[in-house]
Write an enzyme that holds these catalytic residues in place. Structure first.
Site, PDB file in Angstrom:
ATOM      1  N   ASP A 113      -2.842  -5.000   0.848  1.00 24.73           N
ATOM      2  CA  ASP A 113      -2.498  -6.564   1.373  1.00 24.73           C
ATOM      3  C   ASP A 113      -2.995  -6.778   2.521  1.00 24.73           C
ATOM      4  O   ASP A 113      -3.544  -8.236   2.677  1.00 24.73           O
ATOM      5  CB  ASP A 113      -0.653  -6.782   1.437  1.00 24.73           C
ATOM      6  CG  ASP A 113       0.080  -5.255   2.232  1.00 24.73           C
ATOM      7  OD1 ASP A 113      -0.081  -4.433   2.671  1.00 24.73           O
ATOM      8  OD2 ASP A 113       0.784  -5.224   2.353  1.00 24.73           O
ATOM      9  N   MET A 119       1.157  -1.142   0.021  1.00 24.64           N
ATOM     10  CA  MET A 119       0.477  -0.180  -0.106  1.00 24.64           C
ATOM     11  C   MET A 119       0.334   1.197  -0.344  1.00 24.64           C
ATOM     12  O   MET A 119       2.001   1.114   0.088  1.00 24.64           O
ATOM     13  CB  MET A 119      -0.314   0.008   1.010  1.00 24.64           C
ATOM     14  CG  MET A 119      -2.619  -1.038   1.245  1.00 24.64           C
ATOM     15  SD  MET A 119      -3.024  -1.257   2.642  1.00 24.64           S
ATOM     16  CE  MET A 119      -3.997   0.491   2.736  1.00 24.64           C
ATOM     17  N   HIS A 120       0.217   2.652   0.101  1.00 23.09           N
ATOM     18  CA  HIS A 120       0.729   3.728  -0.097  1.00 23.09           C
ATOM     19  C   HIS A 120       1.704   4.682  -0.901  1.00 23.09           C
ATOM     20  O   HIS A 120       2.226   5.430  -0.824  1.00 23.09           O
ATOM     21  CB  HIS A 120       1.585   3.545   1.167  1.00 23.09           C
ATOM     22  CG  HIS A 120       0.450   3.170   2.648  1.00 23.09           C
ATOM     23  ND1 HIS A 120      -0.825   3.113   2.748  1.00 23.09           N
ATOM     24  CD2 HIS A 120       1.296   2.183   3.875  1.00 23.09           C
ATOM     25  CE1 HIS A 120      -1.005   3.054   3.814  1.00 23.09           C
ATOM     26  NE2 HIS A 120      -0.528   2.289   4.053  1.00 23.09           N
TER      27      HIS A 120
END
Length: 491
Positions: free
Chosen positions: A237, A80-81
């Site tokens: 995830d 992520m991110h």
């Protein structure tokens, strides 16, 4: 009828081919490299994600050609991110800035000033690893790149773009950008504007279990897949890991020990608690959210220790630790190799090995590393309790869940039974395959997202629970004692 789940991780791309009985008929994995061009920076080349995805799909096809040819839907999970920056022609403008990149500290303060109550809207206060502050950093430090940005995608959604030609993300992954209004499950124009963006810069939103396009014919032909394979919304995830082990009902909890680590509890309502840096995010299913304590350092700490000690066989190293284990280590390890989020929000924090003497051995060091990550989970559990969430039995997933000694330590440090499910190490990739099935068949989540068979339950041992308690307190004092030193070193 078969399904594929692909997880675009930080250290590897993993894929699993699942039949309609949920049996994994083939698995494949290929590693990824991370670039650290400056201290606190962490980047990857998006083209490597796609090339590695092609590699693992080729391995699935070679392993089970008949099952591969019967694939009807595919799901994506991913780290992520990350900020994947595209121009108007969908060309990558620079390497992607990852979740464990800590350069955007100042920009976090700017966002908090521009959007009062940001943590209540976005589910968590601004932290350097999130996508939004990265965009502000680019506007200041790389304006020639920033002015050319037409789209911002997340890592798994760049792979989706190659597969389908669509700019789409799911709500659980979008949650980690800081641009999502979590309660409304919609982009926040206010937070986007504070980052210098508009709704035109971000992808279309879908639920993780919804269809999000089909694989382009020319790509299907190249990969050896049938034409018309559906691609699901997928998940970040952590949420995908929850889908994989059936952590979808209110109170279901698990610890994920991958490159990073998460202590996640599913929720049936939006419950922000930014005061303790708990991440209150959308789950990958409609009408569900999560409360997550996010730890930047998980199994990456074990990989670091093995590299430091010149050990290439981590399994053999853990076997030696298991044979030597008699109780808590005399050493303490602060696992903050790349800073920390929950509960410190400290990008300057770093790893510390404390208490070394002439008798300290390699197994002592590795055991201290395992315990340090477990103590971080204990702090995370206290943060969740402050937010009103007290899980009972907790599951463990991810690569770290393969280590029985690590799970034994974790059970005693948390003083909670730890459940290991069959196949739980497949984690996010298996969850992505389940989301693919939901998107194709329209079955209910209760039918598909069942808990797998229990492989083992590791119970806490009262003597060891008592022995670890004072060390947990020392672990927390050690960080507090060094916090100012970390800040000065970072400056």
């Amino acid at each position: 009828m078969t399904f594929i789940g692909i997880d675009i991780g930080t250290s590897a791309v993993k894929a699993v081919l699942v039949d309609e009985t949920e049996r994994a008929v083939a698995e494949a994995e290929a590693s990824l490299a991370t670039s650290r061009p400056r201290p606190a920076w962490s980047e990857q080349d998006p083209a490597a994600w796609w090339a590695t995805t092609e590699t693992v799909l080729g391995r699935l096809r070679a392993a089970e050609p008949r099952a591969f040819a019967a694939v009807e839907a595919l799901g994506l999970s991913g780290q992520m991110h990350g900020a994947v920056l595209l121009d108007a022609e969908d060309r990558v403008l620079r390497p992607a800035i990852l979740w464990n990149d800590a350069r955007a500290v100042v920009e976090c303060r700017v966002l908090e000033e521009r959007v009062p109550g940001l943590g209540r809207i976005a589910g968590v206060p601004a932290m350097p690893g999130f996508t939004a502050p990265k965009l502000l950093w680019l506007r200041t430090h790389e304006p020639e790149v920033a002015t050319r940005i037409a789209r911002v995608l997340l890592p798994k959604d760049y792979v989706r773009l190659q597969l389908t030609g669509e700019h789409v993300t799911d709500l659980s992954d979008a949650a980690g950008t800081l641009w999502l209004d979590e309660a409304r499950r919609a982009w926040s124009p206010e937070i986007l504007a504070a980052s210098g963006l508009t709704l035109a810069h971000v992808p279309r939103l879908v639920e993780g279990s919804d269809p999000a396009g089909t694989i382009r014919p020319e790509i299907a032909d190249r990969l050896g897949l049938p034409r018309g394979v559906l691609v699901a919304g997928g998940a970040g995830d952590a949420a995908a890991g929850g889908i994989g082990i059936g952590a979808v009902e209110d109170g279901d909890a698990f610890c994920s020990i991958g490159t990073s680590a998460q202590y996640l509890v599913a929720a049936d309502s939006y419950r922000p608690y930014p005061e303790a840096f708990i991440h209150a995010f959308c789950h990958a299913l409609p009408g569900r959210w999560t409360q997550t304590a996010a730890l930047l350092n998980g199994a990456s700490c074990l990989a670091w220790a093995a590299r430091l000690l010149g050990e290439t066989d981590i399994g053999a190293l853990l076997a030696r630790v298991t044979a030597a284990y008699r109780g808590p280590s005399r050493l303490l390890f602060l696992p903050y190799l790349t800073g920390e989020r929950t509960p410190h929000n400290d990008a300057d924090a770093r790893g510390v090995l404390f208490g070394i003497d002439p008798d300290s051995s390699a197994t002592d060091v590795v055991q201290a590393v395992l315990e340090g990550v477990a103590f971080s989970f204990a702090e995370a559990q206290d943060c969740l309790a402050d937010a009103g969430t007290v899980p009972g039995q907790v599951a463990a997933i991810g690569g770290g869940a393969r280590s029985r000694i690590w799970i034994r330590i974790l059970a005693n440090v948390l003083n909670r039974p730890i459940t290991l499910y069959a196949g739980s190490e497949k984690g996010p990739a298996f969850g992505a395959a389940r989301l693919a099935r939901l998107a194709l068949t329209g079955e209910s989540p209760q039918e598909v997202c069942r808990k797998p068979p229990v492989a083992a339950v590791i119970e806490p041992e009262p003597d060891l629970v008592a022995a670890y308690r004072p060390l947990d307190a020392r672990f927390r004092r050690l960080y507090r004692s060094l916090k100012e030193e970390f800040r000065l070193a970072g400056a």
